[in-house]
Design a protein around this motif. Sequence first.
Motif, PDB file in Angstrom:
ATOM      1  N   LYS A   1      10.687   6.461   4.934  1.00  0.00           N
ATOM      2  CA  LYS A   1       9.631   6.429   5.210  1.00  0.00           C
ATOM      3  C   LYS A   1       8.773   6.199   3.711  1.00  0.00           C
ATOM      4  O   LYS A   1       7.548   5.549   3.443  1.00  0.00           O
ATOM      5  CB  LYS A   1       8.815   7.365   6.141  1.00  0.00           C
ATOM      6  N   SER A   2       9.005   7.145   3.304  1.00  0.00           N
ATOM      7  CA  SER A   2       8.909   8.298   1.613  1.00  0.00           C
ATOM      8  C   SER A   2       8.566   6.903   0.691  1.00  0.00           C
ATOM      9  O   SER A   2       8.264   6.837   0.660  1.00  0.00           O
ATOM     10  CB  SER A   2       9.519   9.422   1.363  1.00  0.00           C
ATOM     11  N   GLY A   3       9.758   5.831   1.135  1.00  0.00           N
ATOM     12  CA  GLY A   3       9.824   4.647   0.329  1.00  0.00           C
ATOM     13  C   GLY A   3       9.059   4.115   0.640  1.00  0.00           C
ATOM     14  O   GLY A   3       8.183   3.500  -0.850  1.00  0.00           O
ATOM     15  N   TYR A   4       8.408   3.478   1.363  1.00  0.00           N
ATOM     16  CA  TYR A   4       7.341   2.800   2.020  1.00  0.00           C
ATOM     17  C   TYR A   4       5.695   3.316   1.411  1.00  0.00           C
ATOM     18  O   TYR A   4       5.143   2.330   0.505  1.00  0.00           O
ATOM     19  CB  TYR A   4       7.014   2.473   3.391  1.00  0.00           C
ATOM     20  N   VAL A   5       5.751   4.780   1.549  1.00  0.00           N
ATOM     21  CA  VAL A   5       4.222   5.691   1.141  1.00  0.00           C
ATOM     22  C   VAL A   5       4.628   5.387  -0.743  1.00  0.00           C
ATOM     23  O   VAL A   5       3.383   4.742  -1.485  1.00  0.00           O
ATOM     24  CB  VAL A   5       4.711   7.091   1.500  1.00  0.00           C
ATOM     25  N   ARG A   6       5.674   5.564  -1.426  1.00  0.00           N
ATOM     26  CA  ARG A   6       5.645   5.132  -2.560  1.00  0.00           C
ATOM     27  C   ARG A   6       4.886   3.758  -3.453  1.00  0.00           C
ATOM     28  O   ARG A   6       3.889   3.808  -4.437  1.00  0.00           O
ATOM     29  CB  ARG A   6       7.410   5.566  -3.425  1.00  0.00           C
ATOM     30  N   LEU A   7       5.673   3.357  -2.714  1.00  0.00           N
ATOM     31  CA  LEU A   7       5.485   1.403  -3.302  1.00  0.00           C
ATOM     32  C   LEU A   7       3.937   1.344  -2.661  1.00  0.00           C
ATOM     33  O   LEU A   7       3.157   0.985  -4.026  1.00  0.00           O
ATOM     34  CB  LEU A   7       5.516   0.308  -1.997  1.00  0.00           C
ATOM     35  N   LEU A   8       3.309   2.098  -1.623  1.00  0.00           N
ATOM     36  CA  LEU A   8       1.543   1.922  -1.394  1.00  0.00           C
ATOM     37  C   LEU A   8       1.222   2.511  -2.250  1.00  0.00           C
ATOM     38  O   LEU A   8      -0.076   2.307  -3.243  1.00  0.00           O
ATOM     39  CB  LEU A   8       2.039   2.124   0.245  1.00  0.00           C
ATOM     40  N   LYS A   9       1.656   3.686  -2.411  1.00  0.00           N
ATOM     41  CA  LYS A   9       1.207   4.190  -4.299  1.00  0.00           C
ATOM     42  C   LYS A   9       1.026   4.011  -5.546  1.00  0.00           C
ATOM     43  O   LYS A   9      -0.277   3.715  -5.683  1.00  0.00           O
ATOM     44  CB  LYS A   9       1.507   5.385  -3.784  1.00  0.00           C
ATOM     45  N   GLN A  10       1.786   2.773  -5.673  1.00  0.00           N
ATOM     46  CA  GLN A  10       2.003   1.907  -6.726  1.00  0.00           C
ATOM     47  C   GLN A  10       1.100   0.967  -6.434  1.00  0.00           C
ATOM     48  O   GLN A  10      -0.193   0.546  -7.906  1.00  0.00           O
ATOM     49  CB  GLN A  10       3.468   1.690  -6.700  1.00  0.00           C
ATOM     50  N   VAL A  11       0.701   0.003  -5.895  1.00  0.00           N
ATOM     51  CA  VAL A  11       0.190  -0.798  -5.834  1.00  0.00           C
ATOM     52  C   VAL A  11      -1.676  -0.636  -5.504  1.00  0.00           C
ATOM     53  O   VAL A  11      -2.161  -0.840  -5.728  1.00  0.00           O
ATOM     54  CB  VAL A  11       0.458  -1.789  -4.646  1.00  0.00           C
ATOM     55  N   PHE A  12      -1.825   0.819  -4.203  1.00  0.00           N
ATOM     56  CA  PHE A  12      -3.063   0.876  -3.778  1.00  0.00           C
ATOM     57  C   PHE A  12      -3.589   2.085  -4.506  1.00  0.00           C
ATOM     58  O   PHE A  12      -3.472   2.597  -5.353  1.00  0.00           O
ATOM     59  CB  PHE A  12      -3.404   0.937  -1.937  1.00  0.00           C
ATOM     60  N   HIS A  13      -4.726   2.773  -4.764  1.00  0.00           N
ATOM     61  CA  HIS A  13      -5.457   3.486  -4.770  1.00  0.00           C
ATOM     62  C   HIS A  13      -4.836   4.590  -5.130  1.00  0.00           C
ATOM     63  O   HIS A  13      -4.505   4.735  -3.690  1.00  0.00           O
ATOM     64  CB  HIS A  13      -7.001   3.617  -4.886  1.00  0.00           C
ATOM     65  N   SER A  14      -4.489   5.247  -5.412  1.00  0.00           N
ATOM     66  CA  SER A  14      -3.757   7.054  -5.072  1.00  0.00           C
ATOM     67  C   SER A  14      -4.118   7.772  -6.188  1.00  0.00           C
ATOM     68  O   SER A  14      -3.418   6.910  -7.643  1.00  0.00           O
ATOM     69  CB  SER A  14      -2.388   6.766  -4.859  1.00  0.00           C
ATOM     70  N   ARG A  15      -4.222   9.389  -6.152  1.00  0.00           N
ATOM     71  CA  ARG A  15      -4.350   9.842  -6.943  1.00  0.00           C
ATOM     72  C   ARG A  15      -2.688  10.530  -7.907  1.00  0.00           C
ATOM     73  O   ARG A  15      -2.852  12.083  -7.884  1.00  0.00           O
ATOM     74  CB  ARG A  15      -4.885  11.401  -6.860  1.00  0.00           C
ATOM     75  N   SER A  16      -2.067   9.948  -6.828  1.00  0.00           N
ATOM     76  CA  SER A  16      -0.713  10.566  -7.450  1.00  0.00           C
ATOM     77  C   SER A  16       0.175   9.661  -7.394  1.00  0.00           C
ATOM     78  O   SER A  16       1.252   9.487  -6.675  1.00  0.00           O
ATOM     79  CB  SER A  16      -0.283  11.905  -6.499  1.00  0.00           C
ATOM     80  N   LYS A  17       0.221   8.215  -8.188  1.00  0.00           N
ATOM     81  CA  LYS A  17       0.930   7.384  -8.438  1.00  0.00           C
ATOM     82  C   LYS A  17       2.643   7.883  -8.233  1.00  0.00           C
ATOM     83  O   LYS A  17       2.136   9.092  -9.206  1.00  0.00           O
ATOM     84  CB  LYS A  17       0.642   6.431  -8.774  1.00  0.00           C
TER      85      LYS A  17
END
Length: 852
Positions: free
Chosen positions: A123-139
């Motif tokens: 699950k975290s792999g998908y989230v890391r990708l989304l954090k890299q692509v979308f707005h996130s304060r912890s890329k």
Amino acid sequence: MSDVNEIATEQSETLVSEIKHFANELPYWGRFLVAKIFENQDIDDTVIDSAYELLLEDLGIKESQEHEDITFEDPDFTEGSYGTQVVFEKLENIEGVNALSERQQLLFDNKFTLIFGANGAGKSGYVRLLKQVFHSRSKETIQPNINEDTPKNVKASFSFKKDGTSLPLSYPTDEANSIFEQFAVFDGDSAQKYLKEKNQFTFRPSGLNFFGKYNTAINQLEAKLKEQIEQKDTDNNLEALFEGESDIKSFVQGVSKSTTEEQVAQYTPFSEVDKQKQEQVEKEHDELSVKVNSSKKEIEALEKLKALIQPKISEITALNAHFTTEKMDEYNKLITGLNAFETQAISEGISNFSTDKLKEVGSTEWKSFITSADTFAKKQNPDYPANDETCLLCHQPLDENAKDLISKYWTFIKSEAEQNLNTHIQTLTSKINLLKDLSFDLLKEDSVLGEWIKTNHESTFIIITTQLGVLKTLCGTITSALDKRETFQATSIEVKTDQLTALENGITTTIRQLKSDELLTKLTDLKKEKTFLLHKQKYNQHLSKVKDLVANLKWVDKANKVKYQKRKVTDTEKLLSNKYFNDEYVLAFNEICEELNGNFGITINHTGSGGTSFRQLELKGNSPSTILSEGEQKVIAIADFLAEMKMSEINQGLIFDDPVNSLDDDRKEIIAKRIAKESTTKQVIIFTHDKPFFHHVSNAVEQLELSFKNHMIESIGKVYLDNSPRIEAKYKNTEIPTGYLRKSRAAAPEERSLILAHGFASLATCYEYFVKNNMLRSIISPFDKHIKLSKIKEIKLDNDFSEKFVQYYGNVCDLKEGHLPSDSYSNLEINSDLLDEEINKLNQLKEEYKNI
């Protein structure tokens, strides 16, 4: 138009008018930049170059030109090609993301999507990708699959629907597309950043972003001007061109921003007359230098001679001191005294030792002998001669007469007359040695001083050397008499030094005359004139450099007076931000905290810098992370995130990754309801491994009657679409037993009985769900801590319905075991039609219950 939209429109118009008012007070170059920003143009090098030329005019560096007046229409604050209705539909074709399985696909509902994945499922792999692509304060940096020899680059396909039109994008090829900015991700790492750090407002009313753009443009302009200042603000190295000193060199050294054109031109031109004069002065200077150099050498030689005379006078004076009348009387008295002490010594002791057996008694050798004997005897015995002592020479025993004689020797040695005699002898010896060591050859012909005196002042040389010779003869007479211990008759002689003093004075006078010669004065004047004319020639040769230096100094002085008014930009941005954004943000934050039962006394400290706003969460002056519990921290961070997204004009979707870790069940339910509420206005996607939270969110979305999707992730990212953990909501209707019914009709006989058993078992669960959630009105729940007794009044039953319900439920319970315990069913075959019949019975009961 709704009240909310009317207020937003009114505020937007007011914000725009105040920004325009700010812009109208700027200098022309500033208004030029504002106009470009209002037109939503890129502030590229061309724009900066144009603004730079206008800035130079404003500073008075460049001549002012006529320019069209700048008036501001309503600005276009649109940023990027943002969609007003954007839906994230699909994620697929993922490669190079950790060890995630490839060829997987995630489909998203336009309202709500809930994805369950146990820890370690990927699950975290998908989230890391989304954090890299979308707005996130912890890329996070996405790591490749370490198990592959040649890891693949990160790739993924994103499918959106923008304002009703499909928009496929790929990462990283299309990562700059503004659509990616319209979604935001919240996870545990970003929660800590919301709590601990001073965070920039990423999403604000677009008009407020004007100040950041304007400040960026100012920084570009400032950098360009600073670069020019550094090039022009160089050290004044022109003085190195001018060797020696002159008024021209002093002028060049003092060139400043205040130097006028008249002052620069005062030493121009270098004319033909100047050139002829320069040649004449150089000729006169060179000829005179030869004469002056000769005088200089003479002066140097005389100064060296003069330095030798005074030490020579001191030497002669010291020599004279040995031959004064007083000194010769002293020498004669020394001889007289010596003779007297010798007579006294003889009379006091030596007669006692006279004997025919020894010669020269009383002589110096005799005295040395007994003195040495005394010293040697003391080494044998301090009281020698004592009893039983022997002779030091023959080792025979000493009788009393011998001992008495030795004692008399010791007494003689210690007598005062003898000691006085010895002292006078030592003094006489010292005087004789001193006189014999004296040098009378003080003016050698081969010495520098002696040669010069003999050559230039021969009479003086003869007088002094003759006197020194006479003095030397007198010294020989005296030393000869002293050696014989006889007095002498002589007259004192003094070598005169006044002639040497006269020579010294004469040299001093000559040096003074040479130094004060008019030649030196004239040479000095010629040298000054020569240097001035040479400097004037070089000054005119390098006049352009002098003019450039003055111009650069004036340019830099004007440039350094630039006023960018950055403080005004920041203050205005802060004022308008507080007025049109910050206060609303605080209100939204507090409302969400209230909904999340998170009123912990959090305050928000707003700051601004460079046209950008920041916020810092505080609790009585401290970071919330140091005061609140982990669960309370998570609540505050979620409230901050939701408040920021609420204020965003562009955000279309929220993605959460396990937002309720370490929270109790009550908190999970509260947060689940609040996040589900977001799906009424935005697209919401949740990744979680928490089953109770999964249950609470599912119930909350159902109660809002929103569409949603459920997926599961297993085996390092393998996606099972439209699957979820087994929860009771699936048994709200009879879809599951109906599914088993369909499978049973297509199954072989040996498989059919097992499928039917599952079908009857799931149908029994549907009965139980109906009792708990319909008949008992959710009084109890497997994930709730409390029984909701207040809802007992909502229960409705009658006897006929109850009897029928218990009968039907009992039949299903018997059938789910796969056999018929009741005799009445002993000949009845369990088949698909029987399951279909029991499903219809439950659906009929549900309809009957609605009418009770």
